[in-house]
Motif scaffolding. Structure first.
Motif, short mmCIF file in Angstrom:
data_model
loop_
_atom_site.label_atom_id
_atom_site.label_comp_id
_atom_site.label_asym_id
_atom_site.label_seq_id
_atom_site.Cartn_x
_atom_site.Cartn_y
_atom_site.Cartn_z
N LYS A 1 0.83 -1.21 0.00
CA LYS A 1 0.00 0.00 0.00
C LYS A 1 0.86 1.26 0.00
CE LYS A 1 -4.41 -1.35 1.01
NZ LYS A 1 -5.66 -1.05 1.62
N TYR B 1 2.82 5.21 -3.26
CA TYR B 1 3.16 6.59 -2.86
C TYR B 1 4.63 6.87 -3.16
CZ TYR B 1 -1.30 6.83 -0.43
OH TYR B 1 -2.63 6.84 -0.16
N ASP C 1 -4.66 9.66 -0.37
CA ASP C 1 -6.00 9.19 -0.11
C ASP C 1 -6.04 9.10 1.43
OD1 ASP C 1 -8.09 7.59 0.61
OD2 ASP C 1 -7.81 6.12 -0.98
N VAL D 1 -8.13 8.31 3.70
CA VAL D 1 -8.65 7.11 4.37
C VAL D 1 -7.56 6.05 4.40
CG1 VAL D 1 -10.42 5.30 4.30
CG2 VAL D 1 -11.01 7.65 3.64
N GLU D 2 -6.89 5.91 3.26
CA GLU D 2 -5.82 4.91 3.17
C GLU D 2 -4.68 5.25 4.13
OE1 GLU D 2 -5.18 2.62 -0.61
OE2 GLU D 2 -3.31 3.76 -0.52
N GLU E 1 -5.69 4.28 7.57
CA GLU E 1 -5.56 2.82 7.72
C GLU E 1 -4.09 2.44 7.94
OE1 GLU E 1 -9.18 1.79 4.61
OE2 GLU E 1 -7.14 1.15 4.11
N LEU E 2 -3.23 3.05 7.12
CA LEU E 2 -1.80 2.73 7.21
C LEU E 2 -1.24 3.07 8.59
CD1 LEU E 2 -0.27 3.73 3.77
CD2 LEU E 2 -0.06 1.54 4.93
N PHE F 1 -7.75 -5.82 3.55
CA PHE F 1 -6.94 -4.63 3.34
C PHE F 1 -5.69 -4.87 2.50
CE2 PHE F 1 -9.40 -3.71 7.13
CZ PHE F 1 -9.87 -2.44 6.86
N ARG G 1 -3.40 -5.37 -0.58
CA ARG G 1 -3.57 -4.74 -1.88
C ARG G 1 -4.18 -5.74 -2.86
NH1 ARG G 1 0.33 -2.93 -6.16
NH2 ARG G 1 -0.73 -1.18 -7.13
#
Lengths: 503, 74
Positions: free
Chosen positions: A211, A215, A436, A438-439, A442-443, A489, A491
């Motif tokens: 995830k 980035y 993002d 939300v992501e 989560e991370l 969650f 990927r």
């Protein structure tokens, strides 16, 4: 067939079932067969390389034991050098010839693949790892630390054991052969602990690393050049990605192997909690570091040229300083070699130099640092100082990751320069285009879980035993929770290969 | 010889009580830097050549093991 694919899962289930059904004497030959099949799934030609390399060290080892008289010293040395040249030569040819030619001719990898000679070069699966493994066996037999193996099949299994073909760990014959050839009985807890470790590895790899990866790609490898905080954030992301990818992969590999009742060496020990760069490299990719220590650092430190060099220095400086200069030189050589082991590109050389020079400086300035610590009243046992040392090491390591975030060493230095340029647009790409939220939230939660577990391990807690001691219902909740985490969650856009599989 | 070995060890790592310490290498008390300095000092003091072959934890895990190794090399 990557280890995070359905095909591997089927292969694994088939392997485990047959392994435990077979009688003891057939278990290791079956592991060998399974390993050769695994390699042939990728490229059957890889088996030729493995057979030739393992045969060379097998014959070398047998010769060392047969010709072990003082008069044989020169013969033994010749055999050692020839066998090493052969194996390192094969590694050099398949791994480095193409990129070196590319660097001189200015051709890109896709262009090189169109040239008739280069298009036929294959990189056999796991060659960087198994070459070091078999050289450690060869040198140990040469030095008399290890008895030569008399059964070629057993040495072949050591060379090509399938879980470690992807990204290590780099095992030693003494330790791994004891695991292979012991009596294997089916024990539920081996399977449970193995699956648990695999699940934890998949969590690190699929839920965190895969995830964070996009980035890192967008920050460092898109068309827009990053500046200021974007570079800093990119480096932090990369540090998380690399650790979770590599150590997660190793957890899966060790978990798979544990299910076969074969314990592999530990390769990571919470490296981001290290107090110094030296400690960091003793806790990150442990098996490569210990290989380099045993087969490069010590032999180089004790070599005749080094002894001569030290003798020449002793007239000019104190004995302690001579020892420190010796250590500093060996550090730089070791890290240049570690860099070169990763690849021939300039970024790897620069990375090796960066780490080697920092360690060399800290060896040379030991007394200066001790003086500073005394003046500042530094007490490493106090929590504040301890945390400061950890933070300092984190900064040094994170800056070093910059060499992985560009295609050339000069590009990396340019990125480093960019990190200090704070302009109006320096944070804009992240805020507007990249994140993002939300992501990211989560991370943060997933990284907090990872941090919590790592800190427990750091305090000496054996997490698997702690889970085992919990009530059965809680254990079930943990298992289901982890499976759900990975399934929901992880990927989902297809399999993402392991970063260290490329080495 | 034992006293000299302890003196050398103490000069490299003053924070360790070597009289009773065991597992110097296998227990991680001596790091690679300490070991290189130790080998250098031992080689000079006792005029022995310590090669890569001798570099196994068993030879360096305690003062007694180090003394035994030096005696075998003389």
């Amino acid at each position: 067939m990557g280890i995070n694919t359905l095909a591997f899962l089927l292969f694994f289930v088939f392997g485990i079932t047959v392994f435990y059904l077979l009688p003891q004497r057939l278990k290791w030959p079956f592991l060998l067969l399974l390993s050769l099949s695994y390699i042939s799934f990728k490229d059957i030609r890889g088996i030729v390389f493995i057979v030739l390399s393992s045969l060379s060290v097998f014959l070398g080892g047998r010769l060392f034991e047969k010709r072990n008289e003082p008069k044989d010293a020169s013969f033994r040395k010749k055999i050692l050098i020839l066998t090493m040249i052969f194996n390192l030569g094969v590694l050099f040819f398949v791994k480095y010839v193409k990129p070196i030619y590319g660097a001189f001719s200015g051709k890109t990898p896709p262009e090189l693949d169109k040239i008739p000679f280069f298009d036929s070069i294959i990189i056999p699966l796991g060659i960087s790892y198994y070459t070091l493994q078999i050289l450690s066996y060869l040198l140990d037999v040469y030095w008399g630390r290890q008895k030569a193996e008399t059964n070629y099949g057993k040495l072949l299994l050591f060379t090509c054991y399938f879980p470690q073909m992807i990204q290590g760990p780099i095992s030693r014959y003494g330790a791994l052969s004891a695991e292979f050839f012991k009596e294997h009985r089916f024990k539920l807890h081996n399977l449970k602990f193995g699956l648990q470790l695999m699940l934890w590895g998949f969590f690190k790899k699929m839920v965190i690393a895969d995830k964070v990866g996009p980035y890192v790609q967008r920050i460092f490898f898109s068309h827009k050049e990053p500046y200021g905080l974007t570079v800093v954030l990119g480096l932090i992301f990369y540090g998380i990605q690399l650790y979770c990818d590599f150590s997660g992969g190793i957890d899966v590999i060790r978990g798979v192997s544990e299910c076969f009742d074969v314990k592999l060496a530990e390769n990571f020990r919470q490296p981001y909690f290290s107090r110094s760069l030296g400690e960091f490299w003793r806790r990150w990719h442990i098996t490569l570091g210990s290989w380099m220590k045993d087969y490069v650092f010590y032999p180089l430190s004790l070599s005749r040229p080094m002894a001569k060099f030290k003798k020449s220095l002793k007239k000019k400086v104190s004995r302690v300083t001579v020892n420190r200069i010796q250590i500093a030189i060996c550090d730089i050589v070791v890290f240049l070699l570690v860099g070169y082991w990763h690849g021939a590109e300039s970024i790897y050389w620069a990375w090796g130099l960066y780490n080697g020079i920092i360690l060399a400086i800290s060896a040379l300035l030991t007394d200066v640092y001790a003086g500073w610590r005394k003046k500042l009243g530094v007490d490493p046992k106090r929590k504040l100082w301890d945390n400061l040392f950890i933070a300092r090491t984190l900064v040094i390591v994170t800056v070093g990751w910059i060499f992985d975030c560009s295609k050339t060493a000069l590009g990396s230095l340019n990125l480093l320069k960019n990190a200090f340029i704070i302009s109006k647009t320096s944070f804009e790409p992240i805020v507007l285009n990249l994140v993002d939220w939300v992501e990211i939230a989560e991370l943060i939660i997933f990284c907090a879980i990872l941090f919590k577990v790592s800190r427990m391990k750091e305090r000496g807690v054996v997490v698997r035993e702690k889970i085992e001691a919990l009530p059965f219902a809680v254990q079930v909740i943990i298992w289901v929770g982890m499976i759900q985490l990975v399934a929901c969650f992880g990927r989902s856009s297809g399999e993402v290969g392991f970063m260290y599989a490329n080495f | 010889m034992k006293e000299t070995v302890i003196e050398i060890l103490a000069s490299i790592r003053p924070d360790v009580d070597f009289e009773s310490a065991e597992g110097l290498v296998s227990g991680g008390i001596l790091e690679s830097f300490d070991l290189v300095s130790l080998i250098s000092e031992l080689s000079d003091e006792f005029s022995v050549t310590i090669s890569a072959k001798e570099l196994v934890p068993e030879n360096f895990d305690s003062v007694d093991a180090i003394v035994k190794m030096i005696e075998s090399l003389r």
